[in-house]
Write a protein that holds these residues in place. Sequence first.
Motif, short mmCIF file in Angstrom:
data_model
loop_
_atom_site.label_atom_id
_atom_site.label_comp_id
_atom_site.label_asym_id
_atom_site.label_seq_id
_atom_site.Cartn_x
_atom_site.Cartn_y
_atom_site.Cartn_z
N GLN A 251 0.81 -1.22 0.00
CA GLN A 251 0.00 0.00 0.00
C GLN A 251 0.85 1.26 0.00
O GLN A 251 0.38 2.32 -0.41
N PRO B 146 4.74 3.93 -4.12
CA PRO B 146 4.27 5.09 -4.89
C PRO B 146 3.91 4.69 -6.32
O PRO B 146 4.13 3.55 -6.73
N GLN B 147 3.37 5.64 -7.05
CA GLN B 147 3.07 5.38 -8.45
C GLN B 147 4.36 5.01 -9.17
O GLN B 147 5.40 5.63 -8.95
N VAL B 148 4.28 4.00 -9.98
CA VAL B 148 5.44 3.54 -10.74
C VAL B 148 5.00 3.36 -12.19
O VAL B 148 3.81 3.27 -12.49
N PRO C 129 3.85 1.60 -15.47
CA PRO C 129 3.02 0.39 -15.54
C PRO C 129 3.81 -0.92 -15.66
O PRO C 129 3.41 -1.93 -15.12
N LYS D 279 -2.82 -4.21 -7.64
CA LYS D 279 -2.50 -2.78 -7.60
C LYS D 279 -1.73 -2.34 -8.84
O LYS D 279 -1.89 -1.21 -9.30
N PHE D 280 -0.91 -3.24 -9.38
CA PHE D 280 -0.07 -2.92 -10.54
C PHE D 280 -0.23 -4.03 -11.59
O PHE D 280 0.64 -4.89 -11.73
#
Length: 145
Positions: A23, A26-28, A30, A65-66
Amino acid sequence: DKCHLTTLAQDGATINDCYHQIQTIPQVPPSATFILSAGGNDLIASHSTVAFNSWIRCIQAIKQKFPLANIAVLTLYQPTNSKYRTKRYTDLIHKWNHLILTNSSQYHYKVLRADLALTEPSDFVYDIEPSVTGGKKIADLIKAV
């Protein structure tokens, strides 16, 4: 080709701790690659492989999540210290690694064979932790991904 590395590892963490760590990612991009090294502390604490289902759920949580991410997982290495060379630990590590290997295609992750890389006493410090030499071997496995 630039590489950004974020480490979320925590000393003594178990598989259940990974859910919180996921959780906090951070944004990574794709197609980011995640390296998962988990399960060893669970084996030491419980002396069983019952946590493997939680480990699989951890893989699934990362994928949820990814969804486009690549996942590579490290097998558990066998420390050379006699404290961890008992039949019980050796059998558990072997069974855990077998589960990692046999589930890789179903759950779509690449396997990094830490168990084959860390085999010398010089690969370890403090009984079980990778030494500088062992750490370099793990880094080389990760770099290959």
